[in-house]
Design a protein around this motif. Structure first.
Motif, short mmCIF file in Angstrom:
data_model
loop_
_atom_site.label_atom_id
_atom_site.label_comp_id
_atom_site.label_asym_id
_atom_site.label_seq_id
_atom_site.Cartn_x
_atom_site.Cartn_y
_atom_site.Cartn_z
N GLY A 39 32.98 30.64 -17.60
CA GLY A 39 34.13 29.93 -18.16
C GLY A 39 33.64 28.69 -18.88
N ASN A 40 34.20 27.53 -18.51
CA ASN A 40 33.70 26.26 -19.04
C ASN A 40 32.96 25.45 -17.98
N TRP A 41 32.53 26.13 -16.92
CA TRP A 41 31.69 25.51 -15.90
C TRP A 41 30.22 25.65 -16.30
N ILE A 42 29.41 24.66 -15.90
CA ILE A 42 27.96 24.69 -16.11
C ILE A 42 27.30 24.52 -14.74
N ARG A 96 28.89 21.21 -13.17
CA ARG A 96 29.79 20.34 -13.94
C ARG A 96 31.04 21.14 -14.24
N ASP A 97 32.20 20.64 -13.77
CA ASP A 97 33.43 21.38 -13.97
C ASP A 97 33.98 21.13 -15.37
N PRO A 98 35.01 21.85 -15.79
CA PRO A 98 35.53 21.71 -17.16
C PRO A 98 36.01 20.30 -17.50
N GLU A 99 36.32 19.49 -16.49
CA GLU A 99 36.75 18.11 -16.74
C GLU A 99 35.58 17.14 -16.80
N LEU A 142 27.20 22.26 -4.91
CA LEU A 142 27.93 23.43 -4.47
C LEU A 142 27.43 24.00 -3.15
N ILE A 143 26.42 23.36 -2.54
CA ILE A 143 25.97 23.80 -1.22
C ILE A 143 26.04 22.60 -0.28
#
Length: 634
Positions: free
Chosen positions: A38-41, A59-62, A68-69
């Motif tokens: 999506g727009n996540w990295i 890094r989320d879309p915002e 993440l762990i």
């Protein structure tokens, strides 16, 4: 009227430097394996100040960045000892879920919240290790490589693992497997494999098979390798289900597109890029290609030793302006791309942007100290020089760089020669503290891409076949001579350093020439016979191609081993080695140390092959610098 004397300029090699041990080891992040959804990295981030812990970071879309762990976990695997590909990520209901192997605990773990749930246990006998993870696109399961360690030689398989820990072996029988990649609809699985004595950059097999979800097994396997033995690697799928891979059958790694008409698979070579698109498979999880919609392909190509972003569409290749990536940029849903940006003159960063436009470096590996300018940073000049038997070799040359210090009148700088590991690898032009540490102090650096290096095509890579310990040394010596002939370094202050396979090159060069005042071997090879008998499965037959079959060619192994050339080494040597190294055991350095009068060995008991811990990195840098400064002191 009197004038004040000019301030004394310190001799090169002793310049005050902005590159401190703390900057290099404690505050520098290491980035690898960037992915998008999506727009996540997403990327893997190694943190020396957390004892080398590796974390899946997002890094989320915002634009918010988070781990993440959970704390206490570290992503990693010891499959092939070098690891890689120890995690995968997907979006479910717009939120990321990750599956990963833990470096210390082993097994497989799943996380979509602050906690981690174990999917598969490491076990004890046999011990299971997991790598090259890929989420099943249509179920809560994962495809991966499993390496089982019990009695005897480790056994490799491809497996399908359910979230409750049930494991189904899909493919077995080959010595090695890599890159199990399911098609977007989950109907097919592609992978590549190889058997001893081949290495993944010499001869592999590319396979694809339908995945039967009623039985959880594979259907008939199709071999897509082609008529000629070659290295064909990195299978990946486009959004519409087209399969890609890269093959060196043409003389350098070149992408191939495979279309399926419902009956069979049909290859189409995407030549014409004028670059090598592919990397030697030392670690899992490498990606040189990113398939895009509308039958387009983005690729990372190496041309004359430098990285280039290339786009193939409608049968033509075009160079694309997207910074200086170390990985192929990955597409985002909004049309932008994300990549690990690693130019020659600033530290690496995670970047995002559109082709041909300014991009955002939003996560840097390190922030340089205030006052550091372009003049303080050395950048590479590619060199091509003649070597033995009328051949040519390649290197990257870095002149000393400082905004506050300069060479004294008539002074030439000391030279640090670097021999990369592998030996199937390459000297990378990206900004690296392993270079700036020296150049900021007034050293010149020559990073040699000797014959056998990658990025210059198959013929250059194969020029080291049966010639390791000969051609690599010849090229290092020829490179030094080329630098000295140009008047770029002090012939009395040349030193050479190398790690792993590069350690053998270092010691051989010291034994066979008088160009160097000293040398450093970092976890380097000294005894080829012992290496052939003791090393791990992945490299157990590597020397067949580099030296010859063992024990049939034992005499060659003896002749090429630094330990039998020790009498020819008259200059000081520093050995730095990890006590837990299973690739090149500590005994290699210990045995060599006893044969050299002017040598020192320092052991880091908890380190394996390559140094990861902050304190180790700091100590090794300072110890090596002090060693050379002492050698240069009259």
């Amino acid at each position: 009227m009197t004038t004040s004397p000019s301030p004394r300029r310190p001799a090169s090699g002793n310049w005050p430097s902005w590159v401190t041990p703390e900057l290099v080891a404690g505050r520098t992040l290491s980035f690898s394996e960037l992915r998008t959804a999506g727009n996540w990295i997403f990327w893997l981030e190694s943190r020396p100040d957390e004892q080398g812990r590796s974390v899946i970071t997002a890094r989320d879309p915002e634009g918010h960045i988070r781990d993440l762990i959970p704390p206490g976990y570290s992503v990693g695997t010891r499959v092939h000892e070098y690891g890689g590909g120890a995690w995968d990520v997907r979006l479910k209901n717009g939120a990321p879920q990750v599956v990963f192997s833990d470096r210390k605990l082993g097994g497989l773990w799943f996380s979509d919240d602050p906690c981690a749930t174990q999917w598969a246990q490491a076990g004890e006998d046999p011990e299971h290790r997991y790598a090259d993870l890929a989420f099943d696109p249509v179920s809560d399961a994962v495809f991966c490589v499993r390496e089982s360690h019990g009695e005897g030689v480790p056994v490799a398989t491809l497996v399908h693992i359910q979230s409750d820990g049930r494991e189904t072996v899909l493919v077995e029988g080959a010595d090695f497997y890599a890159a199990p990649r399911p098609s977007p609809d989950g109907h097919f699985l592609a992978w590549f494999s190889w058997n001893d004595p081949a290495m993944p950059w010499t001869v592999t097999t590319l396979s694809v098979a339908p995945f039967d979800r009623t039985t959880g097994t594979l259907g008939p396997v199709t071999d897509l390798t082609g008529p000629e033995p070659c290295s064909i690697i990195e299978p990946c799928w486009s959004p519409d289900g087209t399969l890609y891979a890269t093959s060196d059958a043409s003389g350098r790694w070149t992408p191939i597109r495979f279309s399926h008409d419902g009956i069979g698979w049909h290859p189409h070579s995407l030549d014409g890029a004028n670059a090598e698109i592919g990397l030697p498979h030392w670690v899992f999880g490498q990606r040189s290609m990113a398939p895009l919609p509308e039958n387009r392909l983005l690729a990372l190509g190496i041309r004359h030793g430098l990285n280039h972003v290339l786009l193939e569409e409608h049968g033509h290749w075009t160079d694309i302006s997207l910074g200086t990536p170390v990985n192929v940029p990955q597409p985002l849903k909004d049309g932008r791309f994300a990549w690990i940006n690693a130019p020659t003159d600033v530290p690496a960063a995670i970047a995002v942007g559109h082709p041909g436009e300014p991009y955002d470096r939003f996560r840097t590996s390190v922030t340089l100290p205030p006052g550091v300018t372009k003049a303080d940073i050395a950048t590479p000049t590619p060199l091509i020089f003649p070597t033995a038997n009328g051949a040519e070799a390649h290197a990257l040359f870095y002149a000393p760089a400082s905004s506050t210090s300069a060479l004294q009148d008539g002074e030439k700088p000391p030279l640090v020669v670097m021999a990369h590991g592998g030996p199937t690898g390459r000297a990378n032009p990206s900004f690296a503290f392993k270079v700036q540490w020296w150049t900021s102090r007034g050293f010149a650096v020559l990073d040699v891409n000797y014959r056998g290096s990658t990025g210059f095509g198959r013929a250059y890579r194969e020029a080291l076949d049966r010639q390791w310990g000969v051609a690599d040394i010849e090229d290092c010596l020829a490179g030094v001579q080329a630098v000295l002939d140009r008047g770029l370094a002090d012939p009395a202050r040349c030193v050479i350093r190398g790690s792993s396979a590069g350690g053998l090159t270092v010691l051989g060069a010291l034994a066979q020439s008088d160009l160097f005042a000293a040398g450093t071997s970092l976890y380097g090879v000294t005894d080829l016979r012992a290496l052939a008998e003791e090393t791990h499965k992945f490299e157990a037959r590597y020397l067949d191609g580099l030296i010859g079959p063992y024990p049939e060619d034992e005499a060659v192994y003896l002749k090429r081993s630094p330990i039998t050339q020790a009498e020819g080494i008259a200059v000081p040597v520093l050995f730095l080695h990890g006590g837990a190294d299973r690739v090149v055991p500590l005994s290699q350095a210990e045995s060599m140390r006893t044969k050299l009068e002017h040598s020192a060995l320092h052991v880091y008991p908890e380190e394996a092959h390559g140094f990861r811990v902050r304190e180790t990195i700091e100590d090794a840098l300072q110890r090596e610098l002090a060693f050379y400064q002492q050698v240069f002191t009259p």
